[in-house]
Structures are given as structure tokens and as C-alpha cells.
Design an enzyme around this catalytic site. Structure first.
Site, PDB file in Angstrom:
ATOM      1  N   ALA A  36       0.837  -1.207   0.000  1.00 37.54           N
ATOM      2  CA  ALA A  36       0.000   0.000   0.000  1.00 37.54           C
ATOM      3  C   ALA A  36       0.870   1.254   0.000  1.00 37.54           C
ATOM      4  CB  ALA A  36      -0.933   0.002   1.202  1.00 37.54           C
ATOM      5  N   SER A  84      29.133 -19.271 -26.149  1.00 36.02           N
ATOM      6  CA  SER A  84      28.413 -20.481 -25.728  1.00 36.02           C
ATOM      7  C   SER A  84      29.260 -21.159 -24.660  1.00 36.02           C
ATOM      8  CB  SER A  84      28.237 -21.475 -26.850  1.00 36.02           C
ATOM      9  OG  SER A  84      27.922 -20.854 -28.022  1.00 36.02           O
ATOM     10  N   LEU A  85      28.854 -22.360 -24.288  1.00 37.17           N
ATOM     11  CA  LEU A  85      29.600 -23.099 -23.277  1.00 37.17           C
ATOM     12  C   LEU A  85      29.827 -24.516 -23.759  1.00 37.17           C
ATOM     13  CD1 LEU A  85      27.726 -22.142 -19.989  1.00 37.17           C
ATOM     14  CD2 LEU A  85      30.157 -21.813 -20.431  1.00 37.17           C
ATOM     15  N   ASP A 119      17.925 -22.400 -16.985  1.00 36.20           N
ATOM     16  CA  ASP A 119      17.292 -22.775 -18.240  1.00 36.20           C
ATOM     17  C   ASP A 119      16.292 -21.692 -18.599  1.00 36.20           C
ATOM     18  OD1 ASP A 119      16.677 -24.221 -20.416  1.00 36.20           O
ATOM     19  OD2 ASP A 119      15.444 -25.704 -19.387  1.00 36.20           O
ATOM     20  N   GLU A 174      20.138 -14.155 -17.205  1.00 36.23           N
ATOM     21  CA  GLU A 174      19.172 -15.088 -17.775  1.00 36.23           C
ATOM     22  C   GLU A 174      17.783 -14.740 -17.235  1.00 36.23           C
ATOM     23  OE1 GLU A 174      20.751 -17.535 -19.659  1.00 36.23           O
ATOM     24  OE2 GLU A 174      19.366 -19.231 -19.739  1.00 36.23           O
ATOM     25  N   TYR A 226      24.653 -13.150 -14.345  1.00 35.14           N
ATOM     26  CA  TYR A 226      25.769 -14.061 -14.131  1.00 35.14           C
ATOM     27  C   TYR A 226      27.104 -13.568 -14.684  1.00 35.14           C
ATOM     28  CZ  TYR A 226      24.237 -15.669 -18.753  1.00 35.14           C
ATOM     29  OH  TYR A 226      23.848 -15.736 -20.053  1.00 35.14           O
ATOM     30  N   LYS A 293      33.457 -21.685 -13.825  1.00 37.63           N
ATOM     31  CA  LYS A 293      34.255 -20.669 -14.519  1.00 37.63           C
ATOM     32  C   LYS A 293      35.576 -20.446 -13.787  1.00 37.63           C
ATOM     33  CE  LYS A 293      29.931 -18.346 -15.634  1.00 37.63           C
ATOM     34  NZ  LYS A 293      29.058 -17.195 -15.405  1.00 37.63           N
ATOM     35  N   CYS A 429     -16.284 -43.557 -10.392  1.00 37.27           N
ATOM     36  CA  CYS A 429     -17.041 -44.799 -10.359  1.00 37.27           C
ATOM     37  C   CYS A 429     -18.197 -44.560  -9.391  1.00 37.27           C
ATOM     38  CB  CYS A 429     -16.137 -45.928  -9.864  1.00 37.27           C
ATOM     39  SG  CYS A 429     -17.040 -47.387  -9.330  1.00 37.27           S
ATOM     40  N   CYS A 434     -17.050 -50.002  -4.361  1.00 36.12           N
ATOM     41  CA  CYS A 434     -16.103 -50.506  -5.367  1.00 36.12           C
ATOM     42  C   CYS A 434     -14.850 -51.047  -4.663  1.00 36.12           C
ATOM     43  CB  CYS A 434     -15.723 -49.377  -6.328  1.00 36.12           C
ATOM     44  SG  CYS A 434     -14.421 -49.825  -7.488  1.00 36.12           S
TER      45      CYS A 434
HETATM   46  S1  IVH Z   1      28.172 -17.618 -18.587  1.00 39.08           S
HETATM   47  C1  IVH Z   1      31.063 -18.429 -20.837  1.00 39.08           C
HETATM   48  N1  IVH Z   1      26.668 -18.480 -16.613  1.00 39.08           N
HETATM   49  O1  IVH Z   1      24.216 -20.805 -21.041  1.00 39.08           O
HETATM   50  C2  IVH Z   1      29.939 -17.662 -21.377  1.00 39.08           C
HETATM   51  N2  IVH Z   1      25.861 -18.774 -18.823  1.00 39.08           N
HETATM   52  O2  IVH Z   1      25.824 -21.982 -23.350  1.00 39.08           O
HETATM   53  C3  IVH Z   1      28.634 -18.250 -21.116  1.00 39.08           C
HETATM   54  N3  IVH Z   1      23.662 -19.814 -18.962  1.00 39.08           N
HETATM   55  O3  IVH Z   1      22.953 -18.879 -23.417  1.00 39.08           O
HETATM   56  C4  IVH Z   1      27.817 -17.393 -20.268  1.00 39.08           C
HETATM   57  N4  IVH Z   1      23.365 -20.070 -16.796  1.00 39.08           N
HETATM   58  O4  IVH Z   1      22.462 -17.891 -21.163  1.00 39.08           O
HETATM   59  C5  IVH Z   1      26.789 -18.360 -17.949  1.00 39.08           C
HETATM   60  N5  IVH Z   1      25.454 -19.174 -14.747  1.00 39.08           N
HETATM   61  C6  IVH Z   1      25.569 -19.040 -16.082  1.00 39.08           C
HETATM   62  C7  IVH Z   1      24.562 -19.469 -16.971  1.00 39.08           C
HETATM   63  C8  IVH Z   1      24.758 -19.325 -18.346  1.00 39.08           C
HETATM   64  C9  IVH Z   1      22.838 -20.246 -17.989  1.00 39.08           C
HETATM   65  C10 IVH Z   1      23.389 -19.895 -20.407  1.00 39.08           C
HETATM   66  C11 IVH Z   1      23.638 -18.621 -21.135  1.00 39.08           C
HETATM   67  C12 IVH Z   1      24.009 -19.021 -22.528  1.00 39.08           C
HETATM   68  C13 IVH Z   1      24.326 -20.455 -22.397  1.00 39.08           C
HETATM   69  C14 IVH Z   1      25.746 -20.700 -22.852  1.00 39.08           C
END
Ligand code: IVH
Length: 598
Positions: A36, A84-85, A119, A174, A226, A293, A429, A434
Site C-alpha cells: 500500500a 556459448s559453453l 534454463d 538469464e 551471471y 568458470k 465410479c 467398489c
Molecule cells: S556464462 C562463458 N553463466 O548458457 C559464457 N551462462 O551456453 C557463457 N547460462 O545462453 C555465459 N546459466 O544464457 C553463464 N550461470 C551461467 C549461466 C549461463 C545459464 C546460459 C547462457 C548461454 C548459455 C551458454
């Protein structure tokens, strides 16, 4: 008359205050004011902005409502590509990454940041002079879509940052759709006869990629940050490690995940992984693994990347929990209340280490809404302890031989008619006697959350009923070891164990006895509330509906079902015989007296 300067000052004050409350609520999860009070401040801000539209800024908290947008998203070139990873799927693969990395760095060990792998949908947000100026989806990593207006509506996105910050920087994170809210959304859609969403990730993506950002504003999207993509113009020393850069983001007001851990050894990473593999279902968002990482940024630079994958990070994925298989047939079983429950018979498939042959289908309407046909290839999900579930059909795999399913018109157990009342999701049922209902009632009675009778389950209950050893739950308590041995189905040892387990269950507290009775809506929590309030079965059995509804936490619906249960002479008789058998009908006084809630 108030001067322009004063108004600007007043606007600044209001905006700062609202940003602060917003951060406390959506990022820290520690509200500082009531809804409020928040609304009152927001109204004040809106009124002032309406009177002075020229002073409205895009980072004002009033701008989170979204705006109907143009026809399409503009393309955005990321200043530094989003990577990407690489993946690891087992301990050996992770250990190989660790060994390779240590070797390249020519060190024995190195600090690692462990994070959850969300995800959801990756986004990159650019800030200039402390204000959010542009946000884009990941796209192909180089070019994404401009979703600035939509991201502004996400409450956990700071429109202005706090404390010390670089003049220009990019925060990466994300976007997720909370699972609990997603389930609610789907339930509402099911009730309204609308098609269901496949999973929270798709819904998050769909919500963020709305041309009309007022739609995004109506969705409860959340975000975890992240990484710091890039930064220029630090007013203090730039971070030297990934974890320091996350701390910096946190200090600026970004939502950073509290489950992040900084570790030193590969074994600690494996512990982190195993811990989350077991607990992943307790999270309110999708998570399909952990991301590891290298923490030192100079090490990251030295390691570099291969193609789009950095050598300094790896995703250690959880085993898949969604797989496709064939829907062989749809069968039904009879529930405790006589409900006819359809379930899927599947071509056996391994999901996350377990063989799955059946999956729940809930009810007729959900089968229709998911458009399932017998013979379809279907997407099946198994998560944690949850019963496997059929998500949807893969329509592209149809060859025309698939057939529609019809609800049976006769009960598979007793052959009596199956009836579905208008407004009811379930078919039942009609036969109160039953035999399958009794079997299920007894299975519930002996189950873990109820009387917890070890060694007695579905199979044993079926034998007891078939051999006429018992007619109801109270009958369990007069079963003798000799009777069991006479059946020639039990060995000496298992017969004595069963008799002992039944006797031991007499010590279960009143709340468990209440759960075991199987009164609709009375699970563990409500049973505890009722037991604590009434303290004795007799007091509960003779309570009026008003008294029942007066118990803290018990609503009128539960009150009515409990009252109904005790109006039934058969039920009262059962309770009486359970009392005679020696079950706990009274709440035990705790060490601090009968009122103790601990
Ligand atoms: S780091 C190293 N940290 O994973 C660079 N990515 O395959 C990658 N993702 O589409 C980014 N959780 O959105 C990182 N804790 C996290 C993450 C993360 C999910 C996703 C990210 C990207 C994909 C990379």
C-alpha cells in the site's frame, strides 16, 4: 508556486525511494514497505509526471508498465559477442576439463566460480551513466533483438544502478519464468480451455519477445545476472576476478544468485554438482546443470576460446529429464475417492537414470488439451521424486495411424458406470463399495506420510483383502502372525516383521491418524492444525462446521469435508474401532505443555 527545480528535486526523491523499495523487494527479497505504501508513492510519482510530462525519463519506476511497441524488434549488434559453453556430461569429462585447464595455465590448481546453469533466456543489458539504456536477447551471440522496453517491465532489472559503477558497462543474465507461477498460469489456461505452455523456458522467451510490452509487464518474469560482459570507465579499481565482478554487480543492485560458490578444487566442484543434482527441484526456476568458470580474469584471457566456446568455462549438465518415447496406450485406474485416473503406458525409456514405463495424465480434459493420440511420439518428463508426466505430442512424428482415446464408460474394477458431473474435472465410479476404492484407501492408510507401516504396501493389502483377512483399516490391527503364515504367502520373518510394524504404528501421533483416515483436503499440514486445535479425536468429530472453520488456517471448504466425514456413521464406526485397537486419539503433551508448537 513551485518552481521547475523543486519539481525535479521532488521527482528525483520519489524515484530514488521507489527504486530502493523495488530493489529490496525484487532483488533482495526483503521488502522495506507495504504494498500500500509502495502504491501510494507510485501514485504520487505518476500524478507529478502527468502534470509535467516533459520531465518523464525512461528510467523512472513509472515506466515499468510497458508500451505498445512497433511492428518488429530492431536488431542489435552486441559490442562483445556472447559466447556459448562447452559441456561435460559426467565426472570424467569434468575432470578432463579441469586437468586440461590446469595444464594450459601451468598451475596445480585454480579458483573456480560454481554457478547454476539457468534454463531461461540469455540477455545483455547496457548501462550508461548509471541508467539502463538498452537490452537485447542473445540471438546468435553477435546480433540479438532489442527488447529494451520489455526488459524495463521486469521488476528485478534495475532501471538505475546504485553506488559506484563504471560509466558504460554491460550486465549479462538469464530471464526466467518462476516455476510455481508457471504451473498456476497453466492451470488457469487449462480451466479456460486454452492450449498449455510446454515449459517455463518457452514461456519466458515468449513473454520477453512480445511486440506489446504491456503483455510482458503482466508476466512475473525474473532475472539472475551471471556476468559483466564488458565495462569502461571504472571509478574505482576494476575487478580482477569473475567473483569480484559479480560482487560489483550485486553492489550496483543487480540480482546475483545466492547459490554461487567460489571453490579451489575439482572435488569441491563435484560436491557442488551432486548437491544441486539432488536439490534442483527445490529451485523455483529451471536449472539444467552447473557452470564452472575460472575465477581469475587474467587466466580467462590467457586461456581464450575455441570457436564460440571459452576454454575458461564449462557447463556440467544434469542428465536429461525430458525425453521422447511412444504412447502405447492409455489405461485408467481407480483412486481412493473412486476417481477414474487415466495414465499413459509408454514404450519403456530411461530418464535421468530410471526406467519409465508409465506416466500420469491427470484427467480427460488434459488429454484433450495436450492433443494426445494413442501411437503418438510424446515428450515425457521425470523430475526428482515427481511422478513422470506426459508433456505433449510431437505432432510432426505422426503417420496417420494414431487414434483418439475415449474415457471408459464402466469402472475397470467393478464394472459399474463411470460418471462425470458437470463442472468436475474428474470422472468417478458410482459404486461406493467398489473394491478398488477400498484397496486404495488401505494403501493410503499404510503409506509413509500416514501410519507408515513398513512392509505393507499395494501387494500385501491386495492379498489381505483377497483372502478376507480384513474388511477395513481397523482390521489390520487384529492380523496375527499365524494368519499370515497360513496364507502361505509370507515367510516366518516377514510375517513377524509385518505384525510388529502394524503394532508399532499404534504409536503414530493423532495428526498421522488423521492423515491416514484419508479425509479429502486433510494432508499433513491441515491434520497438524486440526490435531493441535482439538487435541482429541472426539472433540474434532463432534465439532460444528463453524468451529472447524474457526481454526486458524482451515477454510470453509476443508471445514465442510471434515464435518461431512464425521457425519457418516461408517466413518465414525471405523474411528471407534481404531481407538479400540489402541491408536493415538489424543495429542501428546510436549515438554512445554500441550500448547507447544515446536
Ligand atoms: S556464462 C562463458 N553463466 O548458457 C559464457 N551462462 O551456453 C557463457 N547460462 O545462453 C555465459 N546459466 O544464457 C553463464 N550461470 C551461467 C549461466 C549461463 C545459464 C546460459 C547462457 C548461454 C548459455 C551458454
Amino acid at each position: 508556486m513551485t518552481g521547475e527545480k523543486d519539481i525535479e528535486e521532488q521527482l528525483r526523491r520519489l524515484r530514488d525511494e521507489l527504486h530502493g523499495h523495488n530493489h529490496a523487494y525484487h532483488v533482495l527479497d526483503q521488502p522495506t514497505v507495504s504494498d500500500a505504501e509502495y502504491d501510494a508513492l507510485m501514485r504520487e510519482l505518476r500524478a507529478l509526471e502527468e502534470a509535467h510530462p516533459e520531465l518523464v525519463t525512461p528510467d523512472s519506476p513509472s515506466q515499468r508498465v510497458g508500451a505498445p511497441a512497433a511492428e518488429q524488434f530492431a536488431q542489435v549488434q552486441h559490442e562483445v559477442p556472447l559466447l556459448s559453453l562447452g559441456n561435460a556430461f559426467d565426472d570424467d569429462e569434468f575432470m578432463a576439463w579441469h586437468a586440461r585447464t590446469a595444464k594450459s595455465l601451468e598451475v596445480d590448481g585454480f579458483d573456480m566460480a560454481c554457478e547454476l546453469k539457468y534454463d531461461g533466456l540469455a540477455v545483455a543489458l547496457v548501462y550508461e551513466d548509471g541508467g539502463f539504456v538498452r537490452g537485447a536477447t542473445r540471438g546468435d551471440g553477435r546480433v540479438g533483438e532489442d527488447v529494451t522496453a520489455n526488459l524495463r517491465t521486469v521488476r528485478a532489472v534495475p532501471l538505475r544502478v546504485q553506488g559506484k559503477y563504471p560509466r558504460r558497462f554491460e550486465a549479462r543474465g538469464e530471464v526466467i519464468y518462476p516455476k510455481s507461477k508457471w504451473h498456476k498460469l497453466n492451470e488457469e489456461r487449462a480451466a479456460a480451455g486454452l492450449p498449455l505452455y510446454a515449459n517455463p523456458r518457452n514461456t519466458a522467451a515468449g513473454s520477453l519477445r512480445q511486440i506489446d510490452s504491456t503483455v510482458t509487464a503482466s508476466r512475473p518474469l525474473d532475472i539472475y545476472f551471471y556476468s559483466l560482459g564488458w565495462a569502461e570507465g571504472w571509478s574505482k579499481e576494476a575487478p580482477q576476478t569473475h567473483s569480484e565482478s559479480l560482487d560489483a554487480l550485486k553492489g550496483m543492485g543487480f540480482k546475483v544468485n545466492p547459490h554461487n560458490r567460489l571453490v579451489k578444487t575439482a572435488d569441491q566442484v563435484l560436491d557442488y554438482y551432486k548437491g544441486w543434482l539432488e536439490r534442483v527441484e527445490s529451485l523455483d526456476y529451471g536449472c539444467d546443470g552447473v557452470v564452472v568458470k575460472v575465477d581469475r580474469l587474467d587466466y580467462q584471457r590467457d586461456l581464450g576460446q575455441v570457436g564460440r566456446e571459452p576454454r575458461w568455462a564449462v557447463a556440467y549438465k544434469f542428465p536429461a529429464i525430458e525425453v521422447t518415447t511412444k504412447l502405447l496406450s492409455i489405461e485408467v485406474n481407480v483412486g481412493r475417492t473412486g476417481s477414474i485416473n487415466p495414465y499413459a503406458v509408454l514404450e519403456p525409456v530411461k530418464i535421468a537414470g530410471a526406467m519409465v514405463k508409465q506416466a500420469t495424465l491427470h484427467n480427460e480434459d488434459l488429454i484433450r488439451q495436450k492433443g494426445l493420440r494413442i501411437g503418438d511420439t510424446v515428450l515425457v518428463r521425470r523430475a526428482g521424486e515427481v511422478i513422470p508426466e506426459v508433456i505433449k505430442s510431437v505432432e510432426s512424428k505422426r503417420d496417420g495411424s494414431e487414434t483418439e482415446w475415449e474415457m471408459p464408460t464402466a469402472c475397470p474394477s467393478c464394472g459399474e458406470p463411470v460418471v462425470r458431473e458437470e463442472g468436475d474435472a474428474m470422472a468417478y465410479c458410482v459404486n461406493v463399495a467398489c473394491p478398488m476404492q477400498l484397496q486404495r484407501t488401505l494403501e493410503h492408510f499404510v503409506s509413509k506420510g500416514a501410519m507408515d507401516i513398513d512392509g505393507v504396501g499395494e501387494k500385501q493389502v491386495a492379498i489381505f483383502l483377497e483372502k478376507d483377512l480384513i474388511q477395513d483399516a481397523a482390521g489390520l490391527y487384529s492380523i496375527t502372525k499365524e494368519q499370515l503364515l497360513d496364507l502361505e504367502r509370507f515367510a516366518e520373518k516377514s510375517a513377524s516383521n509385518i505384525v510388529a510394524a502394524i503394532a508399532a504404528s499404534k504409536e503414530q501421533p493423532l495428526a498421522r491418524v488423521l492423515v491416514a483416515l484419508g479425509i479429502r483436503h486433510v494432508g499433513t499440514e491441515n491434520a497438524e492444525l486440526l490435531a493441535r486445535h482439538f487435541k482429541h479425536m472426539d472433540a474434532l468429530a463432534s465439532a460444528s462446521q463453524e468451529e472447524l472453520a474457526g481454526v486458524e488456517g482451515i477454510g470453509p471448504v476443508i471445514a465442510e469435508t471434515v464435518w461431512d466425514f464425521f457425519q457418516n456413521a461408517k466413518n465414525r464406526d471405523l474411528v471407534k474401532r481404531l481407538a479400540e485397537a489402541g491408536l493415538q486419539m489424543e495429542m501428546e503433551a510436549g515438554p512445554e505443555g500441550p500448547q507447544s508448537l515446536e
